[in-house]
Scaffold this active site. Structure first.
Site, PDB file in Angstrom:
ATOM      1  N   ARG A 256     -46.453  28.762 -63.413  1.00  0.00           N
ATOM      2  CA  ARG A 256     -46.194  28.987 -61.994  1.00  0.00           C
ATOM      3  C   ARG A 256     -44.852  29.687 -61.809  1.00  0.00           C
ATOM      4  NH1 ARG A 256     -49.012  24.341 -59.980  1.00  0.00           N
ATOM      5  NH2 ARG A 256     -50.172  23.511 -61.742  1.00  0.00           N
TER       6      ARG A 256
ATOM      7  N   ARG B 131     -49.843  14.542 -61.750  1.00  0.00           N
ATOM      8  CA  ARG B 131     -51.174  13.914 -61.749  1.00  0.00           C
ATOM      9  C   ARG B 131     -52.176  14.860 -62.386  1.00  0.00           C
ATOM     10  NH1 ARG B 131     -53.234  16.105 -56.085  1.00  0.00           N
ATOM     11  NH2 ARG B 131     -51.483  17.501 -55.974  1.00  0.00           N
TER      12      ARG B 131
ATOM     13  N   ASP C  48     -54.066  25.401 -56.961  1.00  0.00           N
ATOM     14  CA  ASP C  48     -53.609  24.207 -56.248  1.00  0.00           C
ATOM     15  C   ASP C  48     -54.101  24.164 -54.810  1.00  0.00           C
ATOM     16  OD1 ASP C  48     -52.477  23.316 -58.535  1.00  0.00           O
ATOM     17  OD2 ASP C  48     -50.452  23.100 -57.765  1.00  0.00           O
TER      18      ASP C  48
ATOM     19  N   ARG D 254     -60.399  21.232 -64.242  1.00  0.00           N
ATOM     20  CA  ARG D 254     -60.107  22.558 -63.710  1.00  0.00           C
ATOM     21  C   ARG D 254     -59.864  23.544 -64.842  1.00  0.00           C
ATOM     22  NH1 ARG D 254     -55.237  23.005 -59.420  1.00  0.00           N
ATOM     23  NH2 ARG D 254     -53.752  22.884 -61.125  1.00  0.00           N
TER      24      ARG D 254
ATOM     25  N   ASP E 278     -44.175  26.294 -56.604  1.00  0.00           N
ATOM     26  CA  ASP E 278     -44.868  25.615 -57.706  1.00  0.00           C
ATOM     27  C   ASP E 278     -46.378  25.732 -57.576  1.00  0.00           C
ATOM     28  OD1 ASP E 278     -44.023  23.886 -55.462  1.00  0.00           O
ATOM     29  OD2 ASP E 278     -45.356  22.429 -56.385  1.00  0.00           O
TER      30      ASP E 278
ATOM     31  N   LYS F 265     -57.209  16.873 -63.452  1.00  0.00           N
ATOM     32  CA  LYS F 265     -56.353  16.557 -62.314  1.00  0.00           C
ATOM     33  C   LYS F 265     -56.763  15.179 -61.787  1.00  0.00           C
ATOM     34  CE  LYS F 265     -54.876  18.955 -58.077  1.00  0.00           C
ATOM     35  NZ  LYS F 265     -55.025  20.235 -57.345  1.00  0.00           N
TER      36      LYS F 265
END
Ligand code: AMP
Ligand code: MG
Length: 496
Positions: A186, A96, A265, A179, A255, A116
């Site tokens: 990651r 997403r 995140d 963002r 992740d 996002k």
């Protein structure tokens, strides 16, 4: 690497799309019906060399909402894997989120601009690719608060409402979060190639990360070992900084751990109020895997997974490679402890370093835990105690205030041994101990006002308070307060 487009409104200069095709899927954001700007981060826009006036114009808002793909953007969803609560998932990826592209900021640093909640991608699985307004506001608030606290983090460029509802437990207003990150690579990105035994992909990724984030590692004799050392060091310091402000990430899956060492995140994250090392907020963290005090252990666990992926690059001899990885991982604990202990000393206003300092700090923490003392205010109010303005504010935070007195005697003795005595301590304490943190009950109130009443006043006010977390802002004193029993938020939801 493409050249920046001087004529484009966003001077993209994209590098990740130069990696092999299997690193990502090319996919455009799905247009939304009625974009409406909630907030643009003007300062950050300027840092990125972007024009805030254009970004907040209808054309700019269409870009921030994913309705229009601007010139120079090469939108992609990145592939990655990851351990979620300890269970390995070989394919996750941006389900997403869509990377529009990269820009060089005013300091010449390469930054990703990602949307996002911008619609489905080939990695969405059963998800809708969308985000609800609440989690977008939470990520905006907490990431900007972290930045103001000086803690490495992704940044909030904008929040935009889509004019479309999203279906969660109930219908909620949809939003897109723009963002900015040093990159979105990651630990799970490395795992994606390792599980496929794709050594060439792994090497391309490692070389990319070295060039982008750890160029000094590229100058060493063993660049991949240096890369591992660098990531371990960055994460050790990052997690120490989380603990020192009472931050709980909530979903430290591999992740959700950035290779660049930024907090990334933000989901069911929260700052704790009363000090309790076992604090968990996330509704899905039933075992307390990601509890406050467990974060260093989990960071090392995640880094161990990273080290495993690098085995084929570390040496042709697997035994040598494993020994190498272990040696690198052994540096985590001392790195973390050095950063954490130095931070605790600073929080107490101490200069110099004595062995007993750690005992002093730990005894305070233990007393705080036993007395349900507020983490942020206890440290902040030590400033007044050091300045001789009185112990009342700090004592009042303890169920049994005399428990503080016994500790304070020892602390004052220690301060008296410093060259500037207690006098300089108050300023040092104020400089590192925030008075304002994004308290969970405040975030919930912001989300309720925005979602239920379309009222963004509380959001704006909270952001402005948190932009100067170390400054007493007397008119805003209510934002320092811990929640009343009926305001306490016990669980946070991913709810994305
Ligand atoms: P998170 O734990 O929130 O970072 O997400 C874990 C994985 O689930 C990532 O691959 C996300 O892209 C994916 N994901 C989460 N929410 C959604 C959604 N609403 N639609 C599609 N994918 C999602
Ligand atoms: Mg994630």
């Amino acid at each position: 690497m493409s050249q920046p487009l001087a004529t484009s409104r966003i001077p993209f200069t994209n590098s990740y799309v130069g990696l092999p095709d299997r690193f990502f899927a090319r996919v455009s954001p799905t247009p939304v019906r009625g974009p409406r700007l909630v907030r643009l981060n003007h300062e950050l826009a300027l840092d990125l060399g972007l024009d805030p006036d254009w970004l907040s114009s209808p054309q700019g808002v269409d870009v921030l909402a994913g309705k229009h793909v601007p010139e120079g953007a090469e939108p992609i969803a990145a592939a990655y894997a990851g351990h979620q609560f300890g269970n390995f998932v070989p394919q996750l990826g941006d389900g997403r989120a869509i990377l529009l592209g990269e820009v060089l900021d005013r300091d010449g640093r390469r930054r990703d601009i990602q949307l996002k909640g911008s619609g489905p991608t080939p990695f969405s699985r059963r998800g809708d690719g969308r985000a609800a307004l609440g989690p977008v506001l939470r990520e905006y608030i907490v990431s900007e608060a972290m930045a103001a606290l000086g803690i490495p983090t992704t940044r909030a460029l904008a929040a935009v409402m889509t004019g479309e509802p999203v279906m969660r437990e109930t219908m909620l207003p949809g939003a897109v979060f723009a963002r900015v990150a040093s990159s979105h690579v990651r630990v799970g990105t490395f795992q994606f190639f390792a599980v496929r035994r794709d050594v060439e992909g792994l090497r391309a990724l490692a070389d990319y990360v070295i060039a982008r984030h750890y160029p000094a590692a590229g100058e060493t004799e063993r660049p991949y070992r240096s890369l591992l050392d660098s990531v371990i060091a960055a994460q050790a310091v990052l997690v120490a900084r989380w603990l020192l402000v009472g931050f709980i990430h909530g979903v430290m899956n591999t992740d959700n751990m950035s290779i660049a060492g930024e907090t990334i995140d933000y989901g069911p994250c929260a700052f704790m109020d009363a000090y309790d090392p076992g604090t968990v907020f996330s509704s899905i963290d039933e075992q307390g895997r990601y509890a406050y005090a467990n974060q260093p252990r989990i960071a090392l666990w995640n880094l161990t997974r990273l080290a495993e992926t690098l085995i084929p690059l570390l040496s042709n001899d697997e035994n040598d490679a494993v020994a190498d990885a272990e040696e690198a991982l052994n540096a985590f604990a001392p790195r973390f402890e050095a950063a954490y202990h130095a931070g605790l000393r600073r929080k107490l206003g101490l200069t110099g370093a004595y062995e007993q300092d750690l005992l002093l700090a730990n005894d305070l923490l233990k007393t705080m835990a036993e007395n349900r003392a507020d983490f942020t205010l206890t440290f902040r109010n030590l400033a007044a105690a050091a300045a001789g303005e009185g112990d009342v504010p700090v004592r009042a935070l303890f169920i049994d205030p005399t428990a503080f007195d016994a500790w304070a005697d020892r602390w004052r003795q220690r301060l008296a041994e410093q060259p500037d005595g207690a006098a300089g301590a108050a300023d040092r304490i104020r400089a590192v101990n925030p008075v304002f943190i994004p308290r969970n009950h405040r975030i919930e109130a912001v989300i309720r006002a925005a979602t239920d009443r379309d009222d963004f006043g509380p959001f704006e006010e909270l952001l402005s308070v948190l932009a100067r977390p170390f400054e007493d802002q007397p008119a805003m004193a209510r934002y320092t307060e811990a929640p009343e029993p009926d305001e306490r938020v016990l669980a946070t939801f991913c709810g994305t």
